[in-house]
Structures are given as C-alpha cells and as structure tokens.
Design an enzyme around this catalytic site. Structure first.
Site, short mmCIF file in Angstrom:
data_model
loop_
_atom_site.label_atom_id
_atom_site.label_comp_id
_atom_site.label_asym_id
_atom_site.label_seq_id
_atom_site.Cartn_x
_atom_site.Cartn_y
_atom_site.Cartn_z
N GLY A 1 0.83 -1.20 0.00
CA GLY A 1 0.00 0.00 0.00
C GLY A 1 0.86 1.25 0.00
N ALA B 1 -0.60 6.13 4.59
CA ALA B 1 0.03 5.33 5.64
C ALA B 1 1.28 4.62 5.12
CB ALA B 1 -0.97 4.31 6.19
N ALA C 1 -8.53 11.60 -2.09
CA ALA C 1 -9.92 12.04 -2.15
C ALA C 1 -10.34 12.85 -0.94
CB ALA C 1 -10.84 10.84 -2.31
N PHE D 1 -14.46 21.60 12.60
CA PHE D 1 -14.88 20.34 12.00
C PHE D 1 -15.85 19.64 12.94
CE2 PHE D 1 -13.71 17.09 8.77
CZ PHE D 1 -13.53 17.96 7.72
N ASP E 1 -8.49 -5.37 0.60
CA ASP E 1 -7.48 -6.41 0.36
C ASP E 1 -6.53 -6.56 1.54
OD1 ASP E 1 -8.46 -6.69 -2.22
OD2 ASP E 1 -7.03 -5.26 -3.05
N GLN F 1 -18.67 4.06 9.28
CA GLN F 1 -19.15 5.44 9.33
C GLN F 1 -19.97 5.78 8.08
OE1 GLN F 1 -16.42 9.11 9.26
NE2 GLN F 1 -17.40 9.07 11.27
N HIS G 1 -21.36 8.88 6.20
CA HIS G 1 -21.21 10.33 6.14
C HIS G 1 -22.56 10.92 5.75
CE1 HIS G 1 -19.73 14.29 5.09
NE2 HIS G 1 -18.54 13.98 5.54
N LEU H 1 -18.67 12.36 -2.17
CA LEU H 1 -18.74 13.06 -0.91
C LEU H 1 -18.81 14.57 -1.10
CD1 LEU H 1 -18.32 12.69 2.24
CD2 LEU H 1 -16.04 13.53 1.77
N GLU I 1 -17.55 17.80 4.73
CA GLU I 1 -18.15 18.38 5.91
C GLU I 1 -17.97 19.90 5.95
OE1 GLU I 1 -18.15 15.71 9.25
OE2 GLU I 1 -17.07 17.25 10.35
N ARG J 1 -20.75 12.82 12.93
CA ARG J 1 -21.35 12.22 11.74
C ARG J 1 -22.38 11.17 12.04
NH1 ARG J 1 -15.79 11.88 8.23
NH2 ARG J 1 -15.67 14.14 8.00
N HIS K 1 -18.76 5.44 4.30
CA HIS K 1 -17.62 6.33 4.08
C HIS K 1 -16.31 5.77 4.62
CE1 HIS K 1 -15.50 10.05 3.60
NE2 HIS K 1 -15.40 10.29 4.89
N GLU L 1 -6.13 3.11 7.36
CA GLU L 1 -7.54 2.76 7.50
C GLU L 1 -7.75 1.26 7.62
OE1 GLU L 1 -10.16 4.78 4.79
OE2 GLU L 1 -11.88 3.54 5.38
N ARG M 1 -15.52 7.56 14.16
CA ARG M 1 -14.35 8.40 13.94
C ARG M 1 -14.78 9.87 13.82
NH1 ARG M 1 -11.80 10.63 8.87
NH2 ARG M 1 -13.71 10.03 7.83
N LEU M 2 -14.00 10.75 14.38
CA LEU M 2 -14.26 12.16 14.16
C LEU M 2 -13.62 12.57 12.85
CD1 LEU M 2 -13.95 14.07 17.50
CD2 LEU M 2 -15.92 12.97 16.44
C1 LIG Z 1 -14.06 10.99 0.01
C2 LIG Z 1 -13.28 10.87 1.30
C3 LIG Z 1 -12.99 12.00 2.04
C4 LIG Z 1 -12.27 11.90 3.22
N1 LIG Z 1 -12.01 13.05 3.93
C5 LIG Z 1 -11.27 12.97 5.07
C6 LIG Z 1 -10.95 14.14 5.81
O1 LIG Z 1 -11.29 15.25 5.43
N2 LIG Z 1 -10.21 14.02 6.93
C7 LIG Z 1 -9.76 12.80 7.36
O2 LIG Z 1 -9.08 12.75 8.37
N3 LIG Z 1 -10.05 11.68 6.68
C8 LIG Z 1 -10.80 11.72 5.55
N4 LIG Z 1 -11.11 10.57 4.87
C9 LIG Z 1 -10.55 9.30 5.31
C10 LIG Z 1 -9.11 9.17 4.90
O3 LIG Z 1 -8.90 9.80 3.67
C11 LIG Z 1 -8.67 7.73 4.71
O4 LIG Z 1 -9.02 7.01 5.84
C12 LIG Z 1 -7.17 7.61 4.53
O5 LIG Z 1 -6.76 8.42 3.47
C13 LIG Z 1 -6.73 6.19 4.28
O6 LIG Z 1 -5.35 6.16 3.96
P1 LIG Z 1 -4.57 4.80 3.79
O7 LIG Z 1 -3.16 5.14 3.55
O8 LIG Z 1 -4.87 3.92 4.93
O9 LIG Z 1 -5.22 4.10 2.51
P2 LIG Z 1 -5.32 4.52 0.95
O10 LIG Z 1 -4.90 5.90 0.69
O11 LIG Z 1 -6.67 4.11 0.53
O12 LIG Z 1 -4.25 3.60 0.29
C14 LIG Z 1 -4.36 2.23 0.19
C15 LIG Z 1 -3.17 1.71 -0.57
O13 LIG Z 1 -3.15 0.31 -0.52
C16 LIG Z 1 -2.88 -0.20 -1.78
N5 LIG Z 1 -3.45 -1.55 -1.87
C17 LIG Z 1 -4.68 -1.97 -1.49
N6 LIG Z 1 -4.82 -3.27 -1.75
C18 LIG Z 1 -3.66 -3.70 -2.30
C19 LIG Z 1 -3.20 -4.96 -2.79
N7 LIG Z 1 -3.97 -6.04 -2.78
N8 LIG Z 1 -1.95 -5.03 -3.28
C20 LIG Z 1 -1.16 -3.93 -3.33
N9 LIG Z 1 -1.55 -2.73 -2.87
C21 LIG Z 1 -2.79 -2.63 -2.37
C22 LIG Z 1 -3.49 0.77 -2.73
O14 LIG Z 1 -2.88 0.68 -3.97
C23 LIG Z 1 -3.18 2.09 -2.04
O15 LIG Z 1 -1.90 2.53 -2.40
C24 LIG Z 1 -11.84 10.65 3.68
C25 LIG Z 1 -12.12 9.52 2.94
C26 LIG Z 1 -12.85 9.60 1.77
C27 LIG Z 1 -13.19 8.37 1.01
#
Ligand SMILES: Cc1cc2nc3c(=O)[nH]c(=O)nc-3n(C[C@H](O)[C@H](O)[C@H](O)COP(=O)(O)OP(=O)(O)OC[C@H]3O[C@@H](n4cnc5c(N)ncnc54)[C@H](O)[C@@H]3O)c2cc1C
Ligand code: SF4
Ligand code: FES
Lengths: 253, 585, 128
Positions: free
Chosen positions: B12, B16, B48, B117, B212, B231, B233, B243, B246, B288, B356, B380, B391-392
């Site tokens: 990923g 993160a 996003a 927020f 995954d 959650q 939204h 979305l 907020e 939310r 969401h 996430e 979650r806030l």
């Molecule tokens: C529309 C939207 C708005 C949001 N707004 C906010 C906000 O304003 N404030 C806030 O705090 N949070 C917000 N969130 C929540 C927050 O954005 C996410 O929880 C956070 O970005 C998740 O980050 P991540 O690094 O865990 O995962 P992601 O950014 O989703 O990355 C997942 C990674 O895993 C990889 N991956 C997945 N499966 C595989 C696999 N099988 N093999 C190889 N790679 C894989 C993908 O390629 C990707 O690179 C929002 C979420 C959404 C959907």
C-alpha cells in the site's frame, strides 16, 4: 424532484482494443451502452465492463476527478473519463488510450516514462534553512503561498503529455509540462532552496527549451494548473539567469 | 518465480504506506524497502480526502480537549492509551508535512490556519483548501522520491502473505503489466492497504478500496477488530455517492427536510443556530453518526425529499453566496453541477448518508504490530484503536501519518534482530499461492459472474448493515454472505490475457470484499447494543456492562468468523454521555 | 505471452492537421516567416541606401510593384496576428502578483497593447 433534466439514451462507443497476447495492431470495437444523461464516460465504461464485456481494460479509482487514473482520448481530446459527461457528446463516441504513450492494453497506457520524469526534476522541498520540528512550522504568508499554489494542484493525470505535440515528436525526450511545472512549483516556494539543482534538469534542451509554447497543455488540463504558464516563467527566469551569469560576472552567486 | 528481497515490504502506497516508507528510509539509509501498491501511489484514495487533519496547535486548544473530543466522539470504544499517543504525535506529524512542503492554508502572519470540524469542540483542523488529502498524498509521494532505498513496485497486486516459522516473511504479488506472480521475501511486512467501503452499494470510496489489506491479515489468522463500526457520512450526492465535504456545513450550509425545517434540533443537537453562523459541536456540526442517524429518522417519518435516487434531505448552501462558495468550496460546486446538474449557488442540493469509512480493521497494538511477529499494519485497514465506535472527521488523515510512522519504526526495530528465513519453505508457499491463482485463471467460465456476485453482496450489505440494524436484517445478510462466499468458489474469468487483466483483479478484490463484509455483518449481529455508528433497533441503548469491549473476528475458510471480545483500555475518561446540544454553551 | 507495448508513430509532417488548436499554433508560427522576409527586405533597403541614391530609388520603385504591395499588406496582417497572439499569452509568462491576487490577464496583456499603441503613435509622429 424528478430526473426530467436527466434523461437516458443509447450511446454508441467505439473503443480502441489492443490485446498484446493476440493482436498485432490495435483496432476499434463498437459497443452500444444504455446511458443516463447524468453519467460521465467512466459510468458508461463501468456499465460496459459489468454487463457487456468484462475483458475491457482501463484504469480508474476515485470517480471524483482527483486521482488522475482515468485519462483517455475522447473523440481525439485528452479527458478524464470521470469528468467528461456523456450528455456533452453526440453520435458515436471514440475512446482511445492517451496519445503519445505506448499502449499496454486497450485503454491502459504505459506510464513508466512519466514516473521517471517526475523523479528526475526533484519535486520535493530542499529546505533553504533546515528546521527541526521543535522550531515549529516555516512561516509562509498567504501571498507567498499564492505564488505557487496553482502549480501544486497537478493530479498527474498526464493529459497534458497527450496534448503536447513536442512530447510526441521528440519521442518522449521532452521532460514535459507536468514535471517541469512541478519543479517550478518548488522553485517558487518561499521555503525552498533547491532551485539550482532543479534548473540543471529543467533549464535544458530536453527541458523547457524544447517547449515551443503550443499551449495545448493548459487547454486540456482538468485542474487549471496552467502548465504552459509555468514553462514560460521558467524560460524567462533562466534567460535572466543566463544574462546575469554572462554579462554580470561580478554578480555570480 | 522471480523473487525480490527486501528488509521491509510495505503493501500500500497511500498516506500510511508512504509515511512508513519515509520513516524507514530516514532512520536507516541501508535498509531496503519494497513499496508495493496496486495503483501508482498518487492514485491512492488518500487523495480524495477534502476536509483536513486535526492537530492541536492554537494557544486556546489543549491535548486534553482533543483527547476528550476523540474519546467521546468514539462513544468510549477507543483505547485511551492509543488516543493519548495519537494526539501528542498529531501536531508533530502535521508540522513534519509542512516541512516537506505541504501547502497548508495560512493565517495572514504566515502561521498555519485551522478550521472547525464536526464533533471537535475547538478549531484544530489543518487544511489545504478543499484538497487536504490530495496535498498530503502528493507531498508524501514526492518526498519518497529522494530516497534511493525505497524501491517502488507500482501496479503490483498483493495476493498472499508468506508466514513461516510463526513469522511473516514476505508476500506474493501479481505484476499487473505482465500478469506474472512475484515473490517478495522480507524480514517484516507492513500492511497499509486502506479501507473497504466498496462492500456497500452506496459509498464515497474509490474503486481500489476493497479491503485487500484487511483480508490478507485476516486470512493469515490476525483478527479483524470492531468491524461492525462503519461510518456513514451524512452528505453524499444521491446518485454517485460522491462526498460533499463536511466543510459545506462548517462554512455554514444547513440541512433541511422537505418542509425546509432544520430537523437536527429535534435530535438532541439543538437549539437552532443562526443561519450562516455555525457553532462548533452542535446542530450541523454534530458528529457524523448522529447527523446521519437523524436523517434516517426524518426519512422514516416521511419528511424526506423524494428523488429518483431515493429519499434525501436538502443541503442548503445558497445563503453562503457565490463568492464564498467559489472561494471555499469550488470543488463541491463543480461536482454538484457535473454529476447532478444542480448549482448549489442557486439551488438546494439533495443529499443522503453514504458509507464512508471503516472504524474497524486489522487488530494492532500501540506499536502497529499485529499478533503475527513481523506483520505490522497502519492506516484505514488497521484498528489500533483511536476511532472507537465513531471516527471524528479529520482524525484519520492524522492517524495514517502517526501510525504509518510508528509502523515504520516498529518494523525497523523488529528486523534488526531477525535471522534470514528458510528460502525453501517460502518458495514452496509462493508456489502454492501461484497454483491457487492458476486454478482461478484456468477455470472454465462458470455460472457466477463477478459483477453479479458483487451486486448481490453490496445489496445485502445495504439492506442489513445500514445505519440502523436489526437481528433479523443482520441474520439475513450473514446467511446471504455465507451463500455468496460459497458461490464465489465458482466464479470464473472471461479474460484469459496475462497483460493487465482487470477481470482477474476484480475477482480477487471480490474475494477480499466478501471476507470483510462477513466480518462486518457477523460482528454486528453479535453486538447487541447501540453504540456510535452501530445502531440496533432491537437494542437501542449502550450496554457498557456487556459491550464496552472490542469485537474480534477470526477467519474461517468454511464457517462464519468466530467473534471474541477484548477489553477496551480506559485511562482517564470513564464512559459518559455524549452531549451535542448547544444549550450549555 | 507477455507485454508488447504498442507504439503509435506520429506523422512528422501532418500532425498539426489533427486538431484546430495545433493549426492555430502553426498559423502563429507561419506568420513569422512573413515577418522574417519583411525584415530581410528592410535590410536590403538599408544596403541599397548605403550604395547611393540611384540604387535606393530602384529599391523604392521595386517596392511599388503591385506584387510587393500585396506582400506588405499580407505581412502587416500576419504581423498583427502574431502580435495579438503573443500579447494575449503574455500574462502566462509574466504574471504579476499584487498581495494575494494575480493581476487579471486582461490588465497584463492590456498593458502590452497600450505600450504598443503609444510606441506606434510616437514612431508615426516622428516619421511624418
Ligand atoms: C471521500 C473521502 C474524504 C475523506 N475526507 C477525510 C478528511 O477530510 N479528513 C480525514 O481525516 N479523513 C478523511 N477521509 C478518510 C481518509 O482519507 C482515509 O481514511 C485515509 O486516506 C486512508 O489512507 P490509507 O493510507 O490507509 O489508505 P489509501 O490511501 O486508501 O491507500 C491504500 C493503498 O493500498 C494499496 N493496496 C490496497 N490493496 C492492495 C493490494 N492487494 N496489493 C497492493 N496494494 C494494495 C493501494 O494501492 C493504495 O496505495 C476521507 C475519505 C474519503 C473516502
Ligand atoms: S498539469 Fe494538468 S493535465 Fe498535466 S498532469 Fe497535471 S493535472 Fe494533468
Ligand atoms: S477516476 Fe480518479 S480522476 Fe477519474
């Protein structure tokens, strides 16, 4: 509220197919897809994949014009499939992978070259004065941020490369609009001190001097980044550099 | 099978995963990092996020406040030691991003600006216009480009973890451009695979959010924690689920029912605040879960706005005026016009609650470590847990940074004293993973279609595991999912091409989603109380005696998951009442 | 089987026919040929002037040929087109920021037009 402003119709799509396992050259395939007028082209493709032909390959993720995955040629113009609305097109709609990139398969193009170029221009902050976390943030006024903000909005969708004839004609030697713009974004940042390093890459013949200011990049950019502007600014700045260096040698840094 | 060797493999490259990679690269320039992602890093769904990221910076704020907002917001299901760590690290991480070039919005004096927020009592959300997640992701990605020891494997789909000798020692992944299976041998693995919102029919998540990462750990024996907490939204576009941030409400937008009445005041979030003058933590800026639940009740009471996309309520932003909307919410305006044909400057926008975010995920401890040595998780897909039952907004962009960083450092510490693994054993596990894949690939076209099964899954999730749940609905969904998992064994590919086979990926993603969905539904069925985002019509009260506990779902290949419980860590804040009325302020 | 990326060759001579915006670009580029020729004519005139009055008279006579007049009218039109297109894009190369705002494009290109007109008036006045 009813959806009378959003009707439905049958849409003819002509999609470029290329399967490297089987095909010598790409060819077009015709599909008829029932589309709602509120749909974007990506919705039409997703319908097609789910209900008509699961073998079609294309990239997408966010469906909100921000991940930059879904760039393709729609009737010859580079577009985001999630931004191009079906209702804005008439007749047969032709979908092809982004121009100027090799075709991996169907609508999927090879992005390796673009990724290499991004890396090459050092698009990260090279601090003018390093600071520790304990010292807090760098101060940057809204006006200072405004200088580069527009150029930081690039989603790396590569539409500008598909629009840029120089990129195509130089067989991708040209570093190209988005990468140079990104370098310029950091050059303009009040916190940054890495301009000299980046200029070595971008103020060159493969860099900004390959640009003849066609301006197509800015026309097609879905995020209004205006890469053409960034490139002309780099030209002006590096011309000034050149004069400073050659005619005012006492002024050398 | 081609094999790559690394010290740490990260699955990923969203916020993160990238943060973990940088932490490793900075701590040790010799360590080899394999960063594996099924999409190019900047396509990850972190891009996003619009609203922003919470961290205490302003003089009128304090760690205690952020702590209490988070724990109360999570309905006391948060592990308070984790929250403690989280809130203290938050400002550091956000400042670090600033040092890496993130264009946070600024005050006139050049310091970082914050915005209000939902559910936060004090303004502490750092933001970069309405593109916060986008800027965080790109800043992180661009920063990784300066470290030669981060080797990227873009468009590689991870299929299986390699666990030998009780330790996680790598993974197998499909290189999408060739369709070939590759083996990654590593001394530690970090999963940062993001959420699983795509299990719902109506969601804000990108196509890649198919759980995954959760499924990888789950199948390897790590429990999924608190999966029933999903959650919703309040403000999704009714047709696409896109979305509307907020910030629409924090800038002053209001929610109305069909009679143009601000109904939130009827649900413990009143009294009504003056139009265009939103107040923190009340009315439209309530949390939310509460806001979404109120919309559900309005719909039940027949006070919804009927649209062709289902029952909605109005989001009214007209009083903000064109100038403010263009300045503060340009993207929102764009999206409403494109996908709905409605201009929020002139008209009210119909909205409905939309799936969401997953509060639950891979169970980890404070160090981001899972129960399998050598396997870490963050973002996430993980559950430490700081989000509890709800979650806030703006906590999760910080969570991915704080715990991505932590996971990187923990993995580093761990690999320092690991001996190399048993090549032969790992190779044979790799072969087994490949054989499984080949079987799927070679299978004759069966009667089950990927799109068909996916639709049945999302439909049953929508029906049984929505905002309000009942034993009946949950049981039906559990049964349906068991049936779908069985039928999934028959799913077959139409596409037999090696190169960029998205049919194959859809099939694998469907497998992950089914496993995650079942963990959500079964955990929900077993939790006989209402807490935060998990609301039961048959058990309407919170039951701290029985359920002040984390649900832990354990995978079984043939049966539904086994649910166990684990105590919540409480340090300073005993369970109390969540109060979002504006009365006492 | 494995990958075999397909590369589409672009025509080096006809690519600009594909889109109107490429045609507009080509038009801008082609107009400078005329400006170039005009410059050469001007240089030739200077050379003739230095060679003596007779030669210069001959040069002036050549200029009065209908063909030459046609060329000059065309060159004027094209150089106007060229100037307009460049003035209109000038704000891209030289954005001017005042506080948090950028000057509107119309102000930057407008300034170019104003200076241009003033200079032209000045030269015309001086010449007559
Ligand atoms: C529309 C939207 C708005 C949001 N707004 C906010 C906000 O304003 N404030 C806030 O705090 N949070 C917000 N969130 C929540 C927050 O954005 C996410 O929880 C956070 O970005 C998740 O980050 P991540 O690094 O865990 O995962 P992601 O950014 O989703 O990355 C997942 C990674 O895993 C990889 N991956 C997945 N499966 C595989 C696999 N099988 N093999 C190889 N790679 C894989 C993908 O390629 C990707 O690179 C929002 C979420 C959404 C959907
Ligand atoms: S500059 Fe615009 S067109 Fe080019 S990659 Fe960036 S967003 Fe896309
Ligand atoms: S799908 Fe993300 S930009 Fe189109």
């Amino acid at each position: 509220m009813s959806d009378n402003r959003l009707g439905a119709r049958q849409v003819e799509l002509e999609v470029l197919r290329y399967n490297p396992d089987r095909d010598e050259t790409p060819s077009y395939q015709r599909y008829s897809v029932p589309c709602k007028n509120e749909w974007c082209m990506l919705d039409a493709l997703n319908y097609l994949k789910d209900h008509i032909d699961p073998t079609l390959a294309y990239r997408w993720s966010c469906h909100m014009q921000v991940c930059g995955s879904c760039g393709m040629m729609i009737n010859g113009e580079p577009k985001l499939a999630c931004k191009a609305m079906v209702r804005d097109y008439e007749g047969v709609i032709r979908l092809e992978p982004l121009a100027h990139f090799p075709i991996e398969r169907d609508l999927v193009s090879v992005a390796d070259d673009f990724m290499d170029k991004l890396k090459r221009v050092k698009p990260y902050l090279i601090p003018a004065k390093p600071k520790t976390l304990e010292e807090g943030e760098y101060k940057q006024t809204p006006a200072q941020m405004q200088r580069y903000r527009r150029f930081s909005m690039c989603i790396n969708c590569m539409l500008c490369y598909a629009a840029c004839p120089e990129y195509g004609l130089t067989k991708s030697k040209f570093i190209g609009p988005a990468a140079i713009t990104l370098a310029h974004r950091y050059n303009l940042d009040s916190r940054d001190g890495g301009r000299d390093e980046r200029q070595e890459e971008i103020a060159t013949n493969e860099g900004v001097w390959e640009c003849t200011f066609v301006g197509a990049c800015s026309d097609v950019c879905p995020k209004h980044v205006d890469p053409a502007s960034a490139l002309q600014q780099v030209k002006v700045a590096s011309t000034v550099d050149w004069y400073l260096e050659h005619f005012m040698s006492w002024n050398k840094k | 099978m081609e094999t790559f060797k690394a010290d740490v493999a990260i699955i990923g490259a969203g916020g993160a995963g990238l943060r973990a990679a940088i932490a490793l690269a900075q701590a040790d320039s010799k360590i080899r990092i394999a960063l594996i992602s099924k999409v190019y890093p900047m396509r990850s769904h972190t891009c996003a996020a619009e609203g922003g990221a919470a961290g205490v910076v302003k003089p009128d704020d304090s760690y205690e406040q952020h702590f209490h907002d988070t724990v109360g917001g999570g309905d006391w299901l948060c592990d308070q030691d984790a929250v403690e760590y989280f809130i203290h690290e938050a400002p550091k991480e956000l400042t670090q991003l600033e040092h890496w070039g993130c264009p946070w919005n600024r005050e006139p004096d050049g310091s970082v600006a914050v915005r209000p927020f939902g559910g936060m009592k004090i303004q502490r959300t750092w933001f970069a216009a309405d593109k916060s997640g986008f800027h965080i992701l790109h800043t992180l990605f661009q920063t990784t480009l300066q470290y030669p020891n981060i080797q990227r494997f873009d468009e590689y789909y991870a299929t299986d973890l390699l666990v030998d000798d009780g330790r996680c020692q790598g993974l197998t992944a499909i290189e999408m451009k060739t369709g070939q299976m590759r083996r990654f041998q590593a001394r530690a693995v970090i999963i940062a695979g993001g959420g699983a919102g795509r299990i719902f029919p109506f969601n804000t998540n990108g196509a890649i959010k198919t759980g995954d990462g959760m499924a990888l750990a789950y199948r390897a024996g790590v429990p999924l924690k608190d999966m029933e907490f999903v959650q919703f939204h309040p403000t999704g576009l009714p047709n696409t689920g896109t979305l509307l941030t907020e910030a629409c409400r924090s800038e002053g937008g209001v929610l109305l029912n069909k009679d143009n009445y601000r109904f939130l005041q009827d649900y413990g979030m009143g009294p009504e605040t003056p139009l265009g003058k939103p107040e923190l933590k009340t009315m439209e800026l309530g949390p939310r879960d509460r806001v979404s639940q109120s919309i559900w009740h309005e719909i039940q009471k027949g006070r919804a706005v009927k649209t062709t996309w289902g029952d909605c309520v109005w989001l009214d932003m007209r009083h903000l005026g064109e100038k403010k909307i263009n300045e503060r919410l340009p993207f929102v305006r764009d999206i409403c016009i494109s996908y709905l044909g409605i201009d929020p400057v002139a008209e009210m926008v119909p909205i409905r609650p939309v799936a969401h975010y997953m509060m639950g995920g891979i169970h980890t401890d404070l160090n981001a470590a899972t129960s399998i040595p050598g396997l870490f998780a963050a973002g996430e897909c993980a559950c430490v847990s700081i989000n509890g039952a709800n979650r806030l907004g703006s906590n999760s962009l910080v969570e991915i940074l704080v715990f991505g960083h932590r996971a990187g450092l923990s993995a580093l510490e761990y690999v320092r004293d690991q001996k190399p693994g048993n090549d032969a054993a790992l190779a044979s596990q790799g072969e087994a993973a490949q054989a499984k894949l080949r079987a799927l690939f070679m299978r004759d076209v069966g009667k089950e279609s990927i799109a068909g099964l996916r639709k049945e899954m999302t439909d049953t999730m929508g029906e049984g595991v929505g905002i309000y749940r009942t034993a009946h609905g949950l049981t039906e969904t559990c049964n349906k999912l068991a049936d779908l998992r069985r039928r999934y064994a028959d799913v077959a590919l139409h596409d037999k091409t090696n190169v960029y086979n998205t049919d194959l990926l859809s099939a694998l993603e469907l497998g992950s989603m089914l496993d995650c969905a079942e963990a959500v539904a079964v955990s929900g069925l077993e939790r006989k109380e209402s807490r935060g985002a998990h609301q039961r019509l048959d058990f309407t009260a919170r039951d701290d005696n029985k359920y002040l506990k984390h649900s832990m779902a354990y995978y079984s290949q043939t049966e539904r998951p086994r649910i166990e419980y684990r105590d919540v860590v409480i340090t300073t804040s005993p369970p109390g009442v969540r109060d979002y009325s504006g009365a006492k302020k | 089987m494995s990958r075999r990326p397909y590369v589409h060759e672009i025509s080096r001579t006809a690519w600009f026919f594909k889109r109107p915006r490429y045609m507009r670009y080509m038009a801008r580029e082609v107009t400078c040929i005329f400006i170039g020729i005009y410059t050469i004519i001007l240089l030739v005139g200077l050379a003739r002037l230095s060679e003596g009055q007779a030669q210069y008279e001959g040069f002036l006579a050549a200029l009065r040929q209908p063909l030459s007049i046609m060329f000059h009218v065309l060159a004027l039109a094209f150089s106007l087109y060229n100037s307009f297109t460049w003035f209109n894009v000038a704000p891209k190369a030289l954005p001017i920021q005042v506080g948090e705002q950028f000057m509107p494009d119309s102000v930057v290109s407008g300034a170019h037009y104003v200076v241009w007109i003033l200079l032209s008036i000045f030269i015309l006045y001086w010449a007559i």
